[in-house]
Structure formats: C-alpha cells, structure tokens
Scaffold this motif. Structure first.
Motif, PDB file in Angstrom:
ATOM      1  N   ASP A 204      48.733  46.119  38.932  1.00  0.00           N
ATOM      2  CA  ASP A 204      47.646  45.391  39.595  1.00  0.00           C
ATOM      3  C   ASP A 204      46.868  46.279  40.569  1.00  0.00           C
ATOM      4  O   ASP A 204      45.853  45.839  41.111  1.00  0.00           O
ATOM      5  N   SER A 208      40.869  49.579  36.905  1.00  0.00           N
ATOM      6  CA  SER A 208      40.860  48.486  35.927  1.00  0.00           C
ATOM      7  C   SER A 208      40.841  48.977  34.487  1.00  0.00           C
ATOM      8  O   SER A 208      41.469  48.369  33.615  1.00  0.00           O
ATOM      9  N   PRO A 240      41.199  32.497  37.697  1.00  0.00           N
ATOM     10  CA  PRO A 240      39.840  32.947  38.044  1.00  0.00           C
ATOM     11  C   PRO A 240      39.782  34.359  38.614  1.00  0.00           C
ATOM     12  O   PRO A 240      38.749  35.014  38.521  1.00  0.00           O
ATOM     13  N   ALA A 241      40.862  34.838  39.197  1.00  0.00           N
ATOM     14  CA  ALA A 241      40.831  36.169  39.824  1.00  0.00           C
ATOM     15  C   ALA A 241      41.697  37.201  39.103  1.00  0.00           C
ATOM     16  O   ALA A 241      41.333  38.362  39.024  1.00  0.00           O
ATOM     17  N   TYR A 242      42.840  36.796  38.572  1.00  0.00           N
ATOM     18  CA  TYR A 242      43.835  37.771  38.119  1.00  0.00           C
ATOM     19  C   TYR A 242      43.969  37.906  36.603  1.00  0.00           C
ATOM     20  O   TYR A 242      44.844  38.627  36.113  1.00  0.00           O
ATOM     21  N   SER A 243      43.120  37.220  35.835  1.00  0.00           N
ATOM     22  CA  SER A 243      43.274  37.230  34.375  1.00  0.00           C
ATOM     23  C   SER A 243      43.097  38.618  33.777  1.00  0.00           C
ATOM     24  O   SER A 243      43.639  38.912  32.714  1.00  0.00           O
ATOM     25  N   ALA A 244      42.336  39.478  34.433  1.00  0.00           N
ATOM     26  CA  ALA A 244      42.131  40.825  33.899  1.00  0.00           C
ATOM     27  C   ALA A 244      43.469  41.555  33.784  1.00  0.00           C
ATOM     28  O   ALA A 244      43.763  42.189  32.761  1.00  0.00           O
ATOM     29  N   VAL A 245      44.279  41.467  34.826  1.00  0.00           N
ATOM     30  CA  VAL A 245      45.580  42.140  34.810  1.00  0.00           C
ATOM     31  C   VAL A 245      46.484  41.524  33.736  1.00  0.00           C
ATOM     32  O   VAL A 245      47.171  42.235  32.994  1.00  0.00           O
ATOM     33  N   TYR A 272      43.819  28.189  44.163  1.00  0.00           N
ATOM     34  CA  TYR A 272      42.473  27.929  43.617  1.00  0.00           C
ATOM     35  C   TYR A 272      42.481  26.488  43.088  1.00  0.00           C
ATOM     36  O   TYR A 272      42.310  26.247  41.904  1.00  0.00           O
TER      37      TYR A 272
ATOM     38  N   VAL B 142      39.656  40.359  45.879  1.00  0.00           N
ATOM     39  CA  VAL B 142      39.922  39.414  44.790  1.00  0.00           C
ATOM     40  C   VAL B 142      38.828  38.353  44.716  1.00  0.00           C
ATOM     41  O   VAL B 142      38.190  38.020  45.710  1.00  0.00           O
ATOM     42  N   ALA B 143      38.625  37.825  43.515  1.00  0.00           N
ATOM     43  CA  ALA B 143      37.605  36.793  43.299  1.00  0.00           C
ATOM     44  C   ALA B 143      38.023  35.481  43.950  1.00  0.00           C
ATOM     45  O   ALA B 143      39.209  35.187  44.088  1.00  0.00           O
ATOM     46  N   VAL B 203      32.612  48.261  37.739  1.00  0.00           N
ATOM     47  CA  VAL B 203      33.727  47.323  37.612  1.00  0.00           C
ATOM     48  C   VAL B 203      34.911  47.943  36.882  1.00  0.00           C
ATOM     49  O   VAL B 203      36.062  47.607  37.153  1.00  0.00           O
ATOM     50  N   ASP B 209      43.217  44.338  40.133  1.00  0.00           N
ATOM     51  CA  ASP B 209      43.268  42.992  40.702  1.00  0.00           C
ATOM     52  C   ASP B 209      41.899  42.517  41.190  1.00  0.00           C
ATOM     53  O   ASP B 209      41.714  41.326  41.443  1.00  0.00           O
ATOM     54  N   PHE B 210      40.963  43.449  41.366  1.00  0.00           N
ATOM     55  CA  PHE B 210      39.652  43.107  41.931  1.00  0.00           C
ATOM     56  C   PHE B 210      38.557  43.061  40.860  1.00  0.00           C
ATOM     57  O   PHE B 210      37.373  42.993  41.190  1.00  0.00           O
ATOM     58  N   THR B 211      38.932  43.118  39.585  1.00  0.00           N
ATOM     59  CA  THR B 211      37.939  43.191  38.511  1.00  0.00           C
ATOM     60  C   THR B 211      36.969  42.007  38.586  1.00  0.00           C
ATOM     61  O   THR B 211      35.742  42.186  38.640  1.00  0.00           O
ATOM     62  N   ALA B 212      37.507  40.797  38.578  1.00  0.00           N
ATOM     63  CA  ALA B 212      36.647  39.608  38.663  1.00  0.00           C
ATOM     64  C   ALA B 212      35.924  39.563  40.007  1.00  0.00           C
ATOM     65  O   ALA B 212      34.744  39.190  40.081  1.00  0.00           O
ATOM     66  N   CYS B 247      37.834  40.756  30.213  1.00  0.00           N
ATOM     67  CA  CYS B 247      38.322  39.454  30.678  1.00  0.00           C
ATOM     68  C   CYS B 247      37.962  39.220  32.134  1.00  0.00           C
ATOM     69  O   CYS B 247      37.522  38.129  32.509  1.00  0.00           O
ATOM     70  N   GLY B 248      38.106  40.245  32.956  1.00  0.00           N
ATOM     71  CA  GLY B 248      37.774  40.116  34.375  1.00  0.00           C
ATOM     72  C   GLY B 248      36.296  39.843  34.589  1.00  0.00           C
ATOM     73  O   GLY B 248      35.921  39.051  35.458  1.00  0.00           O
ATOM     74  N   HIS B 251      35.593  36.087  33.539  1.00  0.00           N
ATOM     75  CA  HIS B 251      36.034  35.084  34.515  1.00  0.00           C
ATOM     76  C   HIS B 251      35.391  35.285  35.884  1.00  0.00           C
ATOM     77  O   HIS B 251      35.233  34.333  36.643  1.00  0.00           O
TER      78      HIS B 251
END
Lengths: 349, 349
Positions: A204, A208, A240-245, A272, B142-143, B203, B209-212, B247-248, B251
């Motif tokens: 994480d 990215s 909404p925030a962590y789906s990328a990981v 959330y 984070v988003a 991005v 963890d900060f992608t979104a 994905c990030g 979302h």
C-alpha cells in the motif's frame, strides 16, 4: 528467503506501552503468529502481569515496564502504531537501551528510526540495524505477469471491506496448514503483517504503477521456500479509496484460490458510511471475474469475523448463513479454527 | 486552478532533439492541444523546417537547432522522454541557455532537474522555476469518496489495453466540446498529459493507497473552473501490471460517463503478449460493474484507434464494427473528429 528476517527465530521484545492488548494489533499478532521467540512485552501500565493474563489465546510472556527490566534479546520490535504513524518520545529510552544492549530495532512507523540522528549514530556505534519496514524497497518495479508460473500454490484472502480480518485469516490458515504437515508460507502486504513475518514489502506504500509488481516479487521470493503461499489481501474491490491496492494485489498474486473475508453484520463501507456494501453473494462473481483475464481463480472458502456476536451458537449460525451466501464452506477461523475450511483451499494436497 | 500553470498562455519552446515528430509524443501533444503559444521546436536534425512540414495536423511552428536560435519565450519544455526517463547530457546547453534567458523549465523525466546542482543554482540566480511534473505532490492523500458531489460532469476515458489513445481521446473531446461552446476541462493523470496541460498529478507515481485520492483532488480543483471534465484514464482493468492504477482512477473519478478506447485489431495485451484481451463487448460490463458500487456510470461512446488501417473506408467500417460490439456510438476521433460521439457524452448539455 529474506536476507534479514529480523524477527525469525530471534529473541524478541515487543514494545506496546499503554496499549496492550486491545490497541496493540501488531504486538498481539507477533505473539500469536510469529516464528520468533517473544521474551517480553513492554507496557509500563501492565508491568508485573503476563500476556496470557489479558487474552487467553496469548502465550505466557512476561510484561515489563522498560527495556531495563527485559531479559536478553536480539530484537526490539515496536508493536504499536499510533494514529499518524509517529514516534512517541516516551519510547526513546527503551530504543536507546535496546541499541546499547546490541538489539536490532524493527518498526512499522511513518517516522523512520534510521532517519533519527541519535538512533542512527548509536546503531552505527553498536553495530545493530534499524529496520523501518514501512520504507519500500527502491528496487520494486512493474509486474511481469509471472506469478502463475511459480511452483507454489497461491491463496489470496480477499474481502467485502477493509478491516474484516484478511491478514489474520491468512495467518490462521498458515498455522492450520502447517499442523497438517503442509509447508505453508505467509506473504505479508502491510506493515503489521511485515513486522509479524519479519520480511516483506508494504504494497500500500509503493508507487501505484508497481502495486502488482511488489506482490509478484514477494511471491517469486517466497515460492522457493514453500509449497503453499497465503497472501494477505488488502481493502476491497468496491472501496472508494483503497480498491487500487486490492486490484493490484489480485492481479499481481494471480492466485489459484481465494478466501472471501467478511465481518458479520457489516452493511456499509467502514469509514465511508454513505457507501453501501453490495450483497455478499455478488462479491464472489466480482472477484472471480476481475481475476479471470489475468488468471482463473475461484472463491473456494469464506471467513467471517463474528467477534461482534456473543453466543457461539449464533456465531455458528452466522457462519452457516455466510457459507450459503457465497456457495462455499465458511467459518470464523479465529473462533472455531481454520481447519474446517482447509480442504477446499488445499485442494487435496 | 493550478497556482503555477507553467504552459498556459506562455510562449513555449519545446525540446525534441532527434525525435520529432514520430518519437516525440509530448512535443506533438503540446503543439496540438496546449493552450499555450508554442514559438519553436528544438530539433537539431530538422532545423530549418517547420512542424507542419512533418505532420499536416500540426501548426506552422519553426524548428530550430538550439535555444540560442529560438525566439523570445517564457518556458522551455522537455518534449521527449527517453526510455528510463533519464536526462540526455546533450540537452544541457539548451537548458542552461533557457534559464539564463529567464525561462522556466518544465520536464516529465524521472531525473529531476531541480535536483541537478548546476540547474538549481542557475535557476536561483535567475529567479526562474524548474518544474519536475513527475514528482508527485506530497500533500496527496486517501480519497474521501467525494468526486460525485462536484458540480461538473465527469467523463473518463477507459481502455481495452494500455497505449490505445486514452489521453489523446480525452484531449480531442475537450476540443470538440469547446467548439460547441461547452466549458470543458482536461484532467491529466500521466506526465505527458500534465506537461500538455501545465498542471496535474502523475497518478501512476503516487503512493498506491493514494491512487483514487490523487484523482479526486484534481477533480475537486478543476471542477471549480469547468462544466465538464474529461479525465485521462490509464492502463486497463485486465492489465497484469497496471490494473491497480486503472481501478483507482475509476473509483477516484466517480465518472458520470465513460468512453471506451480501443485499438482496431489488437488482440493481446501490449508488451504482455501471452495474455489475451477479452472480447470487446465484455469490457462494457466490466467497467460498468466495477464502477457501480462506488458510482453508477455507463459506457456511452467508443473511440477506436485506426491508425494501423490505410483506407478511410476500412477505418470507418472498423469504427462501425466497434460501435456494434460495444452497443454505443463510436468513431476514430483523430481521423474523423470527435464530434460524432459528443452527443451521448454531453448528454444534451
């Protein structure tokens, strides 16, 4: 496997001042799951008691007030992580004493001990290492799509949300598999798991673009030493925030099987709350369909966290309901043991 | 919007030595899409010609051999990115001259100009700024799941693979929307788009963890200034290495509409040829279902890159086939203009 497995087979002291055991997730994880020998816990508020006095599932390790009172050790491990990941200055005398006694120090803080002038100088003087596990390996790069080619079977814990127990479930499955004589290994992806395992990359925290690559590198490394790897998942694919990981771990791990983790009764995304969780059965399709173009994978079992349910009978009913919902065997591995879901996961191994 | 929109309304010189136009994606993008006034291209191998001599869709900007031959300017922009992102030492005299003439320098390299001792000292002396757009903003976090609440409509380009034209399609859509009088803005997510736009966060380089969160922050910023935002997508949701970023962005952007980008004839993942692309129609469901738990979004149009097809008639047929496959209007926006797919995207605006 790792060149410096700091907590493997070491004698370890775990710092958890004022927070043991309820708010000391890392310390408890090390006591329960680490291969190393925990010789003391530091908690000045509970000095004179033992870990087992506070939680029956913990070993009988003494709790002492400071490093001055601790027995001989090789490693001091910071077993608590304050919000924000800072370093609490009240810990400084313990870290100083540990270094002076020749201990390595392992921490998963945002504050890097190796960047602290006093600790860095002292560590150099005493020839010990300061291991900040939250600092990612600068050699991590993009994935090559190669995890499916390793000799080990790969099992990934995925979740309906964050904080449902994916790390703990993976650790329980490793223990249960080893009890059956299977050579199982744990692949950590977050700082708590890394501190417990004594190696790993905080997926994480990497760049990215390297999310999948970081997981692939760990699987490549660990697959030389084990027959089955249990990879710690993170977040959820609807977060909404962590789906990328989550997505990067799934495609980087290319798992042969997935275990879907859930907390009984949770209906909205943790932290959330304006976002509803989809119905549980949908997650099976979501994860399998997301995995498929990269590597075919099936949700073969479920793990449900029933810690919010008092009566064992109700907890068992919740696990049964969950099994029906996902169409696969399910249990609460903490409460009832992980063995009940091991058959479909090991696939006859 | 951005506090230092380096290439907005500036007079810009674009460095593209030896690579213009075929291997100078950033330089070509700036010439075609930037709001700023490109006054010269530096390419010592093509000095004496003009950009329009090499590509008919480019403006009649002179190509000169070095910064010494360039007209008055405010900014030097490094318009090529060597493999690995290094700095070519043959560019040093041009960067030095630019700084001495009072130009800011903008680069999207892995090598940070601001960390180069000579350039840093010279820039301080002459009061100019060195902007390394690949260096992410340290304040990104984070988003919060808030992109759906902005006033602007959000349109995201998504893809069947990487390198199919998602950035270019977004830029073409911005231009086409502006021609209709719509106040459209471009939200870049990669270094080429950032250099073209003069602002933005890479991005693909932020902490995973900060992608979104990185996308959300840009949308929040840009939505104050525009009615419709076109967000540059990256990678694809079936990509073995880059799906985390895809994905990030999905979302984090919480788009109201998506445009599915594809390259005609591509059947395997670019650079990962052992991985087949799923059939095109499947992508519509994949993206819509992935988006849904966070924000409902529809693939309302398609963009197909037909640059590998010589005859216009065949290219039109390929676009029609693609439209049938995804069940939405589609065109090649570069070849035939983006206007044909604008109606469903703007939704009657």
């Amino acid at each position: 496997m790792p060149d410096t497995p700091a907590t493997h087979s070491d004698r370890v002291v775990v710092l958890a001042h004022g927070q043991f055991p309820g708010r000391a997730k890392t310390a408890v994880g090390v006591l329960k799951y680490s291969d190393s020998d925990v010789v003391a816990v530091l908690d000045r508020e509970r000095a004179g008691t033992a870990a087992a006095d506070h939680r029956s599932d913990l070993p009988d390790v003494p709790i002492v007030a400071s490093m001055d009172n601790a027995p001989a050790a090789d490693t001091l491990l910071i077993g608590i992580a304050p919000i924000g990941g800072g370093f609490d200055e009240s810990w400084r005398p313990d870290v100083r004493t540990a270094i002076e006694r020749g201990c390595d120090v392992v921490a998963g803080l945002h504050y890097f001990l190796a960047a602290d002038d006093e600790f860095a100088a002292l560590a150099a003087e005493h020839g010990v290492s300061l291991r900040d596990v939250r600092r990612p390996d600068p050699d991590i790069g993009v994935a090559g799509g190669r995890s499916a080619t390793v000799d080990a079977d790969v099992v990934l814990t995925v979740g309906t949300d964050c904080s449902v127990g994916k790390m703990t479930v993976a650790l329980e499955l490793v223990d249960a598999a080893r009890e059956r004589g299977v050579d199982a290994g744990f692949v950590p992806t977050g700082q708590t798991g890394i501190v417990i395992a004594g190696w790993g990359t905080p997926v994480d925290r990497v760049v990215s673009d390297f999310t999948a690559g970081a997981v692939e590198a760990m699987i490549s490394e660990a697959s030389d030493d084990h027959d089955v790897l249990f990879v710690e998942g993170q977040g959820s694919i609807v977060h909404p925030a962590y789906s990328a990981v989550t997505c990067g771990i799934l495609h980087g791990a290319m798992p042969d099987a997935m275990v879907l983790c859930h907390e009984a009764g949770r209906e909205v995304v943790h932290g959330y709350e304006s976002f509803d969780l989809p119905p549980v059965p949908e997650y099976v399709d979501r994860y399998e369909q997301l995995a498929a173009p990269v590597h075919d994978s099936e949700v073969v079992a479920g793990a449900v966290n029933t810690s919010g349910i008092d009566a064992d009978g109700e907890a068992r009913a919740a696990a049964d309901d969950y099994a029906d919902a996902i169409g696969a065997p399910a249990t609460d591995p903490i409460r009832f043991g992980a063995d009940a879901i091991l058959d479909p996961i090991l696939g006859g191994r």
